[in-house]
Design a protein around this motif. Structure first.
Motif: not given
Length: 742
Positions: A247-273
């Motif tokens: 939840s925390a990572g998804l929202v962080s990445a969403y906000i960064a993408a919304a303001v047009k920042a270049k963002v990467a999200l790294i997850e070792r297992d399944k998205m959604g946490g």
């Protein structure tokens, strides 16, 4: 107010009264000092030691009592004792007097203010502890702020006396020197305004900025020191890099993408946490199946024939997995890639404050750099160190969902929200459950009356509830699994088939290589964060379960906004995370929903409060649905409708709580809730009725009595007997009189 405070107030009042009675305000004037300068100079020359001592005592008294005349006395110090001795005498006396005023304010008022405004005082104390010396220095150096107000205000904070005295002494020296030096030329001064010119005032104002400038410089030095040994990249692959796809990572990445920042999200297992895969979604799906089973088993409540519950445990767990699959696209890599997020499956390890090494799922390794990095690696269930536990193949909230065979008898260890939700759900699905809790009650973060209601509900539904049972060891005896507990000194054995452990969670930090950055996680795996959610380095942040202090999905999303915004724009402005209004719900039946302070927390913090209760058994909608049990409890400021906290124990408790949460967030009181139209019959009417209970308890009795007299007068002075009494008496009167009365 205690006797010592009354004595001190009497002493202060007496001294101030004497000052006024003997015209102290006319004695301590520039004109009076100049007229008597020669005679005073002669007396001082003959009585030097006595005059210095008397001067210091008078100065201390004037400063400590916040009386007018300190500026005149400072001039007198220069006029009669010269620059060196005058500066020494005034400096010591002003510091001692200021310290006494500081202590008096603290002794007389701080406890009262702490009781009434405990949360505000607590936040002030935190700020003073961190930046108090800089703040005080700025106030002392800028002559706009009256010294006596600074003395009194600082006494209400948690600043140490030693810090206050030393900082005050050092920062008052420049201004004291200006006045003492002017005093050596007393005869040439026509008005106090002549002492400090516009240029001098400007210099003081600039000097007042020195502590703030020093703070910026110290912050810069600290940053340079913490980054020492690391080479900052000349350019970066990303503006923001997020570790963890919960939840925390998804929202962080969403906000960064919304303001047009270049963002990467790294997850070792399944998205959604955890929330999607092992937490909120599967547990609520299971709870819904359990509620359906309970409804069928007790259909007679609704005028139907109760039926035995028949269902395959494997089918129930398959439904849970189907629901996870239905929700999964909301958190999928495909969706976030469309939003502009680079989704990478792999495990990240820190190399530097700007660089991570990622080992992808196919075994490849790559180095990624980012200006800011967010740690959102989530948490995992904690396993206590109980001998023999590992040999029992324990289930946790992570591994539970792989079950497809129904346990014959389930043992659940833990009485917190997760333990309680799963205890009731499995019990309602027809699985015998024994719940073991080390403490004296379930849900220890809630008030006693809340816990007791849930405990009574569990026992009535057939849960084998074992409170105050401390697990000692797990063993196998005669082919059976047994947990031995200590219960008030007695060794008690509990047999079971499978054991589910729900005693808390810990942060996922073991694989992040945080030691390379000098970051030391706490014992529970969480990382220490500042108020802006930064972790040691100004460009590294943490949010969600790995940061604490709340391990809720909505808390993680709340923190993610601050982490993302501070990570992207922190060089311009940083926001402090706001936890003032944090709601949560335990999804038992009845639900337990709370926001703000509980009674026990209010008492522990010394916060004064009033309690308003409303029983949900009075609510028409609850009666219509045969769910008429539970209550609402609201804590308010004494005599006011401002909400300090609220708890709803009942069906739809989470939805009802939203109204109190909104009110607290935006500073609305119970009067506003009462004045809002609520459709009938709804569950949220309970919030309005709770507000009505508060209003009834605070009705203006004196005004109501006057209104009663007004209405009686407007009726022509008619008596206040009930109509039935009047009719009964009228039955014995002549017919003509009855007709007239009609």
């Amino acid at each position: 107010m205690n006797r010592k405070k009354l004595i001190l107030i009497a002493v202060i009042a007496t001294l101030v009264g004497l000052f006024i009675a003997f015209d102290g305000h006319t004695v301590l004037t520039l004109d009076n000092l100049q007229r008597h300068q020669d005679s005073l100079q002669q007396w001082i020359a003959a009585n030097t030691a006595l005059s210095v001592g008397g001067f210091v005592l008078i100065y201390i008294a004037v400063t400590a009592l916040s009386l007018p005349g300190a500026a005149i006395l400072t001039l007198a110090g220069g006029a009669f004792f010269g620059n060196l001795y005058g500066l020494a005498a005034v400096s010591v006396a002003s510091t001692v007097g200021a310290s006494l005023a500081f202590l008096a304010a603290r002794f007389l008022f701080r406890d009262t203010l702490r009781e009434r405004y405990a949360e505000t005082i607590r936040r002030m104390d935190q700020g003073i502890k961190k930046d108090g010396a800089f703040y005080l220095a700025t106030l002392r150096l800028v002559p706009v702020f009256p010294f006596f107000l600074i003395n009194l205000a600082m006494g209400l904070t948690a600043m140490k006396l030693r810090t206050y005295a030393v900082v005050s002494w050092l920062t008052m020296l420049p201004g004291t020197f200006v006045y003492v030096n002017a005093g050596t030329q007393l005869a040439q001064i026509e008005a106090l305004g002549d002492i400090v010119s516009a240029d001098v005032l400007g210099a003081f104002a600039l000097l007042g900025l020195f502590p703030l400038i020093a703070k910026v410089v110290i912050g810069f030095v600290r940053r340079r020191r913490v980054y020492r040994g690391f080479q900052k990249p000349a350019q970066f692959d990303y503006n923001l890099l997020v570790i963890g796809g919960g939840s925390a990572g998804l929202v962080s990445a969403y906000i960064a993408a919304a303001v047009k920042a270049k963002v990467a999200l790294i997850e070792r297992d399944k998205m959604g946490g955890d929330c999607l895969n092992t937490g909120c979604v599967p547990s609520k799906a299971l709870i819904r199946s359990a509620r359906a089973a309970d409804t069928l088993r007790h259909a007679d409540r609704y005028g139907l024939a109760s039926v035995p519950v028949k269902g395959s445990f494997a089918n129930i767990m398959a439904r849970v997995k189907r629901i996870i699959a239905e929700v999964e696209p909301h958190d999928s890599p495909e969706r976030y890639r469309k939003l502009g997020v680079d989704c990478i499956q792999g495990e990240a390890r820190f190399v530097s404050p700007w660089e991570v090494d990622v080992q992808t799922a196919d075994g490849r390794r790559q180095r990624l750099t980012a200006r800011s990095i967010i740690i959102a690696s989530g948490g995992k269930p904690m396993l206590p160190a109980i001998p023999g536990l590992e040999a029992m193949d324990p289930l946790t909230s992570d591994t539970l969902w792989q079950l497809d065979k129904q346990p014959e008898r389930l043992l659940i260890i833990g009485g917190g929200p997760i333990g309680c939700e799963l205890t009731q759900a499995f019990n309602r699905l027809g699985i015998p459950v024994t719940q073991v809790q080390r403490g004296a009650r379930l849900l220890p973060r809630e008030d006693q009356d809340v816990a007791e209601l849930i405990q009574q509900q569990f026992v009535s539904e057939g849960v084998d509830l074992r409170l105050e049972h401390a697990p000692i060891e797990f063993v196998e005896e005669g082919g059976k699994r047994v947990l031995y507990c200590d219960h008030h000194g007695e060794r008690v054995g509990i047999t079971f088939d499978r054991v589910l452990v729900a005693v808390g969670r810990q942060g996922n930090t073991a694989s992040l290589n945080l030691q390379a950055l000098g970051i030391e996680p706490a014992a529970n795996g969480t990382v220490p964060v500042e108020e802006d959610l930064s972790v040691r380095y100004p460009n590294i942040f943490a949010c969600g379960d790995v940061a604490g202090p709340y391990q809720f999905t909505h808390a993680a999303a709340h923190q993610a906004w601050y982490a993302a915004v501070n990570g992207l724009f922190g060089q311009f402005r940083r926001f402090r995370v706001d936890y003032r209004v944090m709601p949560w719900v335990t999804f038992t039946a009845p639900e337990v929903a709370r926001v703000g302070l509980s009674e026990e927390e209010a008492r522990a913090r010394g916060v004064a409060y009033e309690v308003t209760r409303y029983g949900i058994d009075d609510l028409d909608r609850a009666i219509a649905e045969s769910e008429a049990h539970g209550f609402i409890k609201v804590l308010t400021v004494p005599g006011k409708d401002r909400i300090l906290g609220a708890v709803v124990v009942g069906s739809r408790g989470g939805e009802i709580l939203a109204e109190f949460t909104l009110a607290m967030k935006h500073g609305l009181g119970l009067n506003k809730i009462l004045g809002t139209i609520h459709p009938y019959p709804t569950w949220n009417e309970a919030a309005k009725y709770a507000a009505g209970e508060w209003k009834r308890a605070h009705a203006p009795e004196a005004i109501l009595r006057l209104l009663e007299k007004l209405h009686r007068w407007r009726r022509g002075g008619a008596d206040d007997r009930r109509p039935a009494e009047a009719v009964s008496e009228a039955a014995h009167e002549p017919v003509a009189r009855r007709d007239i009365s009609q």
